[in-house]
Design a protein around this motif. Structure first.
Motif, PDB file in Angstrom:
ATOM      1  N   LEU A 239     -27.629 -19.245 -31.275  1.00 46.33           N
ATOM      2  CA  LEU A 239     -28.878 -18.602 -30.743  1.00 46.33           C
ATOM      3  C   LEU A 239     -28.507 -18.423 -29.200  1.00 46.33           C
ATOM      4  O   LEU A 239     -28.151 -19.334 -28.677  1.00 46.33           O
ATOM      5  CB  LEU A 239     -30.155 -18.945 -31.174  1.00 46.33           C
ATOM      6  CG  LEU A 239     -30.390 -19.248 -32.796  1.00 46.33           C
ATOM      7  CD1 LEU A 239     -31.669 -19.735 -32.765  1.00 46.33           C
ATOM      8  CD2 LEU A 239     -30.437 -17.571 -33.258  1.00 46.33           C
ATOM      9  N   VAL A 240     -28.845 -17.124 -28.760  1.00 44.82           N
ATOM     10  CA  VAL A 240     -28.736 -17.241 -27.095  1.00 44.82           C
ATOM     11  C   VAL A 240     -30.029 -17.448 -26.597  1.00 44.82           C
ATOM     12  O   VAL A 240     -29.923 -18.190 -25.418  1.00 44.82           O
ATOM     13  CB  VAL A 240     -28.610 -15.557 -26.743  1.00 44.82           C
ATOM     14  CG1 VAL A 240     -28.323 -15.402 -25.359  1.00 44.82           C
ATOM     15  CG2 VAL A 240     -27.257 -15.187 -27.432  1.00 44.82           C
ATOM     16  N   HIS A 241     -31.133 -17.635 -27.037  1.00 46.85           N
ATOM     17  CA  HIS A 241     -32.441 -18.256 -26.741  1.00 46.85           C
ATOM     18  C   HIS A 241     -33.334 -18.612 -27.984  1.00 46.85           C
ATOM     19  O   HIS A 241     -32.933 -18.039 -29.107  1.00 46.85           O
ATOM     20  CB  HIS A 241     -33.159 -17.286 -25.742  1.00 46.85           C
ATOM     21  CG  HIS A 241     -33.643 -15.782 -26.744  1.00 46.85           C
ATOM     22  ND1 HIS A 241     -34.783 -15.619 -27.312  1.00 46.85           N
ATOM     23  CD2 HIS A 241     -32.570 -14.694 -26.962  1.00 46.85           C
ATOM     24  CE1 HIS A 241     -34.735 -14.598 -27.808  1.00 46.85           C
ATOM     25  NE2 HIS A 241     -33.527 -13.961 -27.694  1.00 46.85           N
ATOM     26  N   SER A 242     -34.182 -19.493 -27.853  1.00 39.22           N
ATOM     27  CA  SER A 242     -35.109 -19.913 -28.769  1.00 39.22           C
ATOM     28  C   SER A 242     -36.491 -20.563 -28.057  1.00 39.22           C
ATOM     29  O   SER A 242     -36.388 -21.025 -27.223  1.00 39.22           O
ATOM     30  CB  SER A 242     -34.496 -20.970 -29.520  1.00 39.22           C
ATOM     31  OG  SER A 242     -35.120 -21.381 -30.743  1.00 39.22           O
ATOM     32  N   ASN A 265     -28.299 -13.376 -30.629  1.00 40.46           N
ATOM     33  CA  ASN A 265     -27.298 -14.409 -31.323  1.00 40.46           C
ATOM     34  C   ASN A 265     -25.887 -14.139 -30.966  1.00 40.46           C
ATOM     35  O   ASN A 265     -25.651 -12.845 -30.593  1.00 40.46           O
ATOM     36  CB  ASN A 265     -27.683 -14.909 -32.843  1.00 40.46           C
ATOM     37  CG  ASN A 265     -27.088 -13.388 -33.782  1.00 40.46           C
ATOM     38  OD1 ASN A 265     -25.921 -13.356 -33.970  1.00 40.46           O
ATOM     39  ND2 ASN A 265     -27.868 -13.018 -34.245  1.00 40.46           N
ATOM     40  N   THR A 266     -24.886 -15.133 -31.309  1.00 41.24           N
ATOM     41  CA  THR A 266     -23.473 -14.839 -30.970  1.00 41.24           C
ATOM     42  C   THR A 266     -22.646 -14.714 -32.398  1.00 41.24           C
ATOM     43  O   THR A 266     -21.424 -14.649 -32.195  1.00 41.24           O
ATOM     44  CB  THR A 266     -23.051 -15.893 -30.063  1.00 41.24           C
ATOM     45  OG1 THR A 266     -23.143 -17.208 -30.804  1.00 41.24           O
ATOM     46  CG2 THR A 266     -23.871 -15.852 -28.682  1.00 41.24           C
ATOM     47  N   GLY A 324     -25.414  -8.443 -31.074  1.00 38.90           N
ATOM     48  CA  GLY A 324     -26.109  -9.624 -31.578  1.00 38.90           C
ATOM     49  C   GLY A 324     -27.624  -9.725 -31.462  1.00 38.90           C
ATOM     50  O   GLY A 324     -28.165 -10.949 -31.706  1.00 38.90           O
ATOM     51  N   LEU A 325     -28.358  -8.766 -31.314  1.00 35.02           N
ATOM     52  CA  LEU A 325     -29.776  -8.803 -31.503  1.00 35.02           C
ATOM     53  C   LEU A 325     -30.202  -8.418 -32.939  1.00 35.02           C
ATOM     54  O   LEU A 325     -29.783  -7.412 -33.637  1.00 35.02           O
ATOM     55  CB  LEU A 325     -30.255  -7.384 -30.640  1.00 35.02           C
ATOM     56  CG  LEU A 325     -31.927  -7.325 -30.661  1.00 35.02           C
ATOM     57  CD1 LEU A 325     -32.467  -8.391 -30.005  1.00 35.02           C
ATOM     58  CD2 LEU A 325     -32.115  -5.983 -29.795  1.00 35.02           C
ATOM     59  N   THR A 326     -31.265  -9.253 -33.632  1.00 34.25           N
ATOM     60  CA  THR A 326     -31.847  -9.304 -34.626  1.00 34.25           C
ATOM     61  C   THR A 326     -33.241  -8.918 -34.133  1.00 34.25           C
ATOM     62  O   THR A 326     -33.864  -9.564 -33.594  1.00 34.25           O
ATOM     63  CB  THR A 326     -31.803 -10.393 -35.416  1.00 34.25           C
ATOM     64  OG1 THR A 326     -30.573 -10.724 -35.809  1.00 34.25           O
ATOM     65  CG2 THR A 326     -32.788 -10.251 -36.565  1.00 34.25           C
ATOM     66  N   ALA A 327     -33.866  -7.688 -34.669  1.00 35.24           N
ATOM     67  CA  ALA A 327     -35.050  -7.204 -34.189  1.00 35.24           C
ATOM     68  C   ALA A 327     -35.680  -6.689 -35.452  1.00 35.24           C
ATOM     69  O   ALA A 327     -34.970  -5.936 -36.257  1.00 35.24           O
ATOM     70  CB  ALA A 327     -34.791  -6.330 -33.280  1.00 35.24           C
ATOM     71  N   VAL A 328     -37.034  -6.861 -35.464  1.00 33.56           N
ATOM     72  CA  VAL A 328     -37.956  -6.534 -36.565  1.00 33.56           C
ATOM     73  C   VAL A 328     -39.053  -5.673 -35.968  1.00 33.56           C
ATOM     74  O   VAL A 328     -39.678  -6.282 -34.968  1.00 33.56           O
ATOM     75  CB  VAL A 328     -38.475  -7.321 -37.305  1.00 33.56           C
ATOM     76  CG1 VAL A 328     -39.562  -6.925 -38.679  1.00 33.56           C
ATOM     77  CG2 VAL A 328     -37.562  -8.249 -38.187  1.00 33.56           C
ATOM     78  N   VAL A 329     -39.221  -4.443 -36.124  1.00 37.08           N
ATOM     79  CA  VAL A 329     -40.225  -3.619 -35.388  1.00 37.08           C
ATOM     80  C   VAL A 329     -41.223  -3.090 -36.618  1.00 37.08           C
ATOM     81  O   VAL A 329     -40.609  -2.253 -37.543  1.00 37.08           O
ATOM     82  CB  VAL A 329     -39.670  -2.593 -34.610  1.00 37.08           C
ATOM     83  CG1 VAL A 329     -40.934  -1.583 -34.145  1.00 37.08           C
ATOM     84  CG2 VAL A 329     -38.946  -2.861 -33.487  1.00 37.08           C
ATOM     85  N   SER A 330     -42.476  -3.572 -36.449  1.00 35.58           N
ATOM     86  CA  SER A 330     -43.284  -2.777 -37.469  1.00 35.58           C
ATOM     87  C   SER A 330     -44.391  -2.307 -36.957  1.00 35.58           C
ATOM     88  O   SER A 330     -44.984  -2.780 -35.889  1.00 35.58           O
ATOM     89  CB  SER A 330     -44.020  -4.101 -38.321  1.00 35.58           C
ATOM     90  OG  SER A 330     -44.948  -3.631 -39.135  1.00 35.58           O
ATOM     91  N   VAL A 331     -44.759  -0.963 -37.489  1.00 31.08           N
ATOM     92  CA  VAL A 331     -46.091  -0.212 -36.571  1.00 31.08           C
ATOM     93  C   VAL A 331     -46.819   0.248 -38.017  1.00 31.08           C
ATOM     94  O   VAL A 331     -46.459   0.209 -38.960  1.00 31.08           O
ATOM     95  CB  VAL A 331     -45.402   1.115 -36.070  1.00 31.08           C
ATOM     96  CG1 VAL A 331     -44.626   0.802 -34.835  1.00 31.08           C
ATOM     97  CG2 VAL A 331     -44.706   2.157 -37.117  1.00 31.08           C
ATOM     98  N   LYS A 332     -48.170  -0.015 -37.917  1.00 37.99           N
ATOM     99  CA  LYS A 332     -49.204   0.367 -38.670  1.00 37.99           C
ATOM    100  C   LYS A 332     -49.842   1.635 -38.159  1.00 37.99           C
ATOM    101  O   LYS A 332     -50.604   1.217 -36.969  1.00 37.99           O
ATOM    102  CB  LYS A 332     -50.068  -0.675 -39.200  1.00 37.99           C
ATOM    103  CG  LYS A 332     -49.084  -1.832 -39.817  1.00 37.99           C
ATOM    104  CD  LYS A 332     -49.821  -3.133 -40.238  1.00 37.99           C
ATOM    105  CE  LYS A 332     -49.014  -4.205 -40.993  1.00 37.99           C
ATOM    106  NZ  LYS A 332     -49.386  -5.418 -41.067  1.00 37.99           N
ATOM    107  N   LEU A 333     -49.988   2.759 -38.758  1.00 40.68           N
ATOM    108  CA  LEU A 333     -50.798   3.721 -38.475  1.00 40.68           C
ATOM    109  C   LEU A 333     -51.780   4.148 -39.231  1.00 40.68           C
ATOM    110  O   LEU A 333     -51.544   4.100 -40.435  1.00 40.68           O
ATOM    111  CB  LEU A 333     -49.731   4.880 -38.136  1.00 40.68           C
ATOM    112  CG  LEU A 333     -48.717   4.624 -37.303  1.00 40.68           C
ATOM    113  CD1 LEU A 333     -47.337   4.357 -38.112  1.00 40.68           C
ATOM    114  CD2 LEU A 333     -48.334   5.767 -36.209  1.00 40.68           C
TER     115      LEU A 333
END
Length: 391
Positions: A239-242, A265-266, A324-333
């Motif tokens: 992990l690059v940051h935690s 992450n790397t 290396g970016l793991t991202a979760v984007v959730s929108v509720k409309l």
């Protein structure tokens, strides 16, 4: 719901009644062309049947309730929630019960009051049409109510049974073997989707029991998307940051609720997971575009402000930012617009605009308050951009 974000607010039972069901057409078209409604008659469509029923139960969670799913010993499915219960009153002019209308007439947006509902509009009537048999049991208005169906047609009237103080809905169905190429459910497929739903709806508890062999599982993630990212990034040394960065926000009109969790992450090239009303948007759409646009611009501005790149350097690319970016984007409309019946791409332009605003505001604030982690992130991205390898 407030800016701090708690989508699980109680909803008054009186706000959900049969008058909110909007009829479009009969069910014969569903049995004739099932692929138009659930994507296919193979395993994907078979499991979509379960998701359509579960979506109603998730809507009940968004109003403060929960879910239990069972693969029954005979290969059917039972989905139960302890929500308000489907409406039972008769509706004019046909005089059908609200339950029967919900199960026999195609409708769209059957729960507009529930806020950011998960169901995309196909719902229970499609499941009923494609089932050889279906039983609905409702605890509501002081009694237990039951009704049975075969291939979308009621074979018993809605029956009022004993008195009860409980509330909720249980729907059990058997997929029609004359329609589906297979009627055997995959425990692993359903389990993965329900774990996903638990991540996307923080605090929601979803249980899945398989009576074929009995191997129950239960998912419950209070940290929501932050826990999801931790699940996707299982190697702490890389992990690059935690911990992961996480934030959420709702607009003033309470029509869009955005949640984001992300971590670099790397060990991998990264992974982007986007959802709209808890449905995976495999083809992306407005919310993904808004996130990528805002993130790339913000990283470039921050890197120049911190002099990690100079004013004369070329902009860091989208690809480098996402390395290396793991991202979760959730929108509720409140009013989602999807392209295609399988809901794989979100079209709402307001989702693009609002998520850009949210990312700029909250991520900038996080970077400013975590200078060491921010420096590591930018260094990792700059290394990816200049081709020096992973930091």
């Amino acid at each position: 719901m407030t800016e701090s974000g708690n989508p699980s607010q109680p909803v008054n039972v009186s706000e959900y009644d049969g008058s909110q069901i909007q009829v479009f057409e009969g069910l014969e078209a569903v049995r004739r062309r099932p692929g138009m409604y659930i994507g296919s008659t193979g395993e994907r469509g078979l499991h979509q049947m379960v998701y359509e029923v579960v979506s109603y139960a998730v809507d009940e969670h968004l109003a403060g309730h929960a879910i239990d799913v069972t693969i029954t010993a005979d290969g059917g499915i039972r989905v139960a929630d302890n929500g308000r219960g489907l409406p039972v009153e008769a509706q004019e002019p046909a005089g059908k019960s609200a339950i029967e209308r919900e199960l026999t007439e195609l409708s769209f947006g059957s729960k507009p009051h529930a806020g950011y509902g998960v169901c995309g509009g196909l719902g229970l009537s499609v499941v009923n049409a494609l089932s050889s048999r279906l039983t609905v049991e409702v605890h509501r208005d002081g009694h237990r109510w039951t009704q049975e169906y075969e291939k979308g047609t009621p074979i018993t009237p809605l029956t009022r049974n004993e008195e009860t103080g409980e509330h909720g809905t249980a729907i059990a169905f058997m997929p029609d073997a004359d329609i589906f190429e297979t009627t055997r459910y995959s425990f692993a497929t359903l389990s993965a989707r329900f774990q996903e739903l638990a991540f996307l709806n923080g605090g929601l508890a979803v249980s899945l029991t398989d009576e074929r062999p009995e191997r129950p599982v239960r998912y419950h993630h209070v940290d929501g998307l932050k826990a999801y990212v931790a699940h996707l990034n299982p190697y702490p040394p890389s992990l690059v940051h935690s911990p992961a960065i996480a934030f959420e926000s709702e607009n003033e009109d309470e029509t869009i609720f955005v949640q984001v969790a992300m971590q670099w992450n790397t060990w991998s090239t990264g992974g982007f997971h986007s959802f709209a009303n808890s449905t995976r948007t495999h083809e992306g759409g407005a919310h993904e575009q808004g996130f990528r646009t805002a993130l790339t611009a913000l990283v470039n501005d921050y890197a120049r402000r911190q002099r990690q790149i100079s004013a004369d350097d070329e902009d860091i690319t989208v690809e480098a930012v996402h390395e290396g970016l793991t991202a979760v984007v959730s929108v509720k409309l409140a009013h989602p617009v999807f392209e295609g019946s399988t809901k794989t791409r979100l079209s709402n332009p307001e989702a693009d605009t609002y998520i850009q605003k949210v990312v700029r505001q909250h991520l900038t604030d996080w970077l400013d308050h975590h200078p060491n982690e921010a420096a590591a992130i930018i260094r990792h991205i700059v290394n990816a951009s200049t081709g020096r390898g992973k930091w």
